[in-house]
Scaffold this active site. Structure first.
Site, mmCIF file in Angstrom:
data_model
loop_
_atom_site.group_PDB
_atom_site.id
_atom_site.type_symbol
_atom_site.label_atom_id
_atom_site.label_comp_id
_atom_site.label_asym_id
_atom_site.label_seq_id
_atom_site.Cartn_x
_atom_site.Cartn_y
_atom_site.Cartn_z
ATOM 1 N N LYS A 16 0.846 -1.196 0.000
ATOM 2 C CA LYS A 16 0.000 0.000 0.000
ATOM 3 C C LYS A 16 0.884 1.250 0.000
ATOM 4 O O LYS A 16 1.615 1.485 0.953
ATOM 5 C CB LYS A 16 -0.929 -0.010 1.215
ATOM 6 C CG LYS A 16 -1.877 -1.218 1.231
ATOM 7 C CD LYS A 16 -2.824 -1.191 2.405
ATOM 8 C CE LYS A 16 -2.118 -1.325 3.726
ATOM 9 N NZ LYS A 16 -3.036 -1.623 4.849
ATOM 10 N N THR A 43 -8.879 9.774 7.709
ATOM 11 C CA THR A 43 -8.580 8.491 7.063
ATOM 12 C C THR A 43 -8.397 7.357 8.065
ATOM 13 O O THR A 43 -7.808 6.333 7.740
ATOM 14 C CB THR A 43 -7.303 8.628 6.217
ATOM 15 O OG1 THR A 43 -6.228 9.082 7.068
ATOM 16 C CG2 THR A 43 -7.494 9.614 5.071
ATOM 17 N N THR A 68 -8.408 3.077 7.300
ATOM 18 C CA THR A 68 -8.260 2.703 5.889
ATOM 19 C C THR A 68 -7.703 1.292 5.715
ATOM 20 O O THR A 68 -8.159 0.543 4.855
ATOM 21 C CB THR A 68 -7.355 3.695 5.145
ATOM 22 O OG1 THR A 68 -6.154 3.887 5.898
ATOM 23 C CG2 THR A 68 -8.041 5.027 4.936
#
Length: 270
Positions: free
Chosen positions: A175, A206, A209
């Site tokens: 990621k 965020t 996530t």
């Protein structure tokens, strides 16, 4: 009516509701699967950080897992916060005896930088948990923790993927959300590559996530998608959730797990 596909999350509880088991179950509901949970640890957590964490006994984790899998069954398993070497090894053993794809999110630290995995457990993640993973989903900090490879550009992501695959997962998603520019992830099994790109949204909210992406991948695998199809669909879902993330408390708010359902907009309109 027939039951929807079943997905089991093995992870910690986030009292603030943005990450952990709470985020996993919200994601699963949004994507049309039946979510079930094995809680490995309880955290006192909010938008500002993690104020405390207490892992559950191994026997409690094992009993939750066996209770669900032996009666209800699963089409996919997702792991998150496992806290200690003993819990990592127990969960790896349980997964190895379960005929379902496993998505391993090797959670090391929270969004706020709080440690969620004992340093002594890293070797257990490498040697016991990653080898039973269908898909591993480390972020760049977790890649560095596990392999020593530091990713500072897209060019480094292949080397990071190879290092993680060396521990045995069938696929890895590196990621790249912590890099600048587009939000780019690399999915590979060592032979085929899929570069997944999405626009970067100017939204600091965020929290959750990583949990959300891994749970979305597991949900799509449970529905019968291939790994590349599942990861691509999960990336689209989490990108929308980030875009719709909202302020909560005084720190980093969560992504919006219900964005595709329009539930928050309906509630505000009502």
């Amino acid at each position: 009516m027939s039951a929807p596909p079943r997905v089991l999350t093995v992870a910690g509880s986030d009292s603030g509701g943005g990450a952990g088991v709470q985020a996993d179950l919200k994601t699963m509901l949004a994507l049309g699967v039946h979510g079930m949970s094995v809680i490995t640890a309880v955290t006192a957590q909010n938008s500002l950080g993690v104020q405390g964490a207490w892992e559950l006994p191994v026997e409690a984790v094992r009993a939750q897992y066996r209770s669900v899998v032996d009666d209800i069954g699963v089409q996919a398993v997702k792991t998150g916060m496992l806290a200690s070497a003993e819990l990592v090894e127990t969960v790896a053993e349980l997964i190895s005896g379960t005929e379902a794809p496993a998505v391993v999110d090797p959670v090391g630290v929270s969004k706020h930088g709080d440690a969620l995995l004992a340093a002594s457990a890293l070797d257990s993640v490498r040697t016991r948990l990653l080898p039973v993973a269908t898909v591993a989903t480390p972020n760049l900090d977790e890649v560095a923790q596990l392999t020593g490879v530091r990713v500072e550009s897209e060019e480094h992501m292949r080397r990071a993927a190879a290092a993680v695959l060396g521990y045995g997962p069938r696929w890895v998603v590196i990621k790249g959300g912590h890099l600048s520019g587009e939000a780019v992830d690399l999915l590979t099994d060592g032979s085929e590559e899929h570069w997944l790109r999405a626009p970067r949204h100017d939204n600091r909210h965020t929290h959750g996530t990583g949990c959300t992406l891994a749970s979305a991948i597991a949900s799509h695998l449970a529905k019968g998608l291939s790994v590349p199809e599942a990861v691509t669909a999960a990336k689209e879902y989490v990108t929308g959730a980030i875009a719709a993330g909202f302020a909560l408390g005084g720190g980093i708010g969560p992504v919006d797990h219900g964005w595709a359902l329009g539930t928050r907009g309906q509630a505000e309109a009502g």
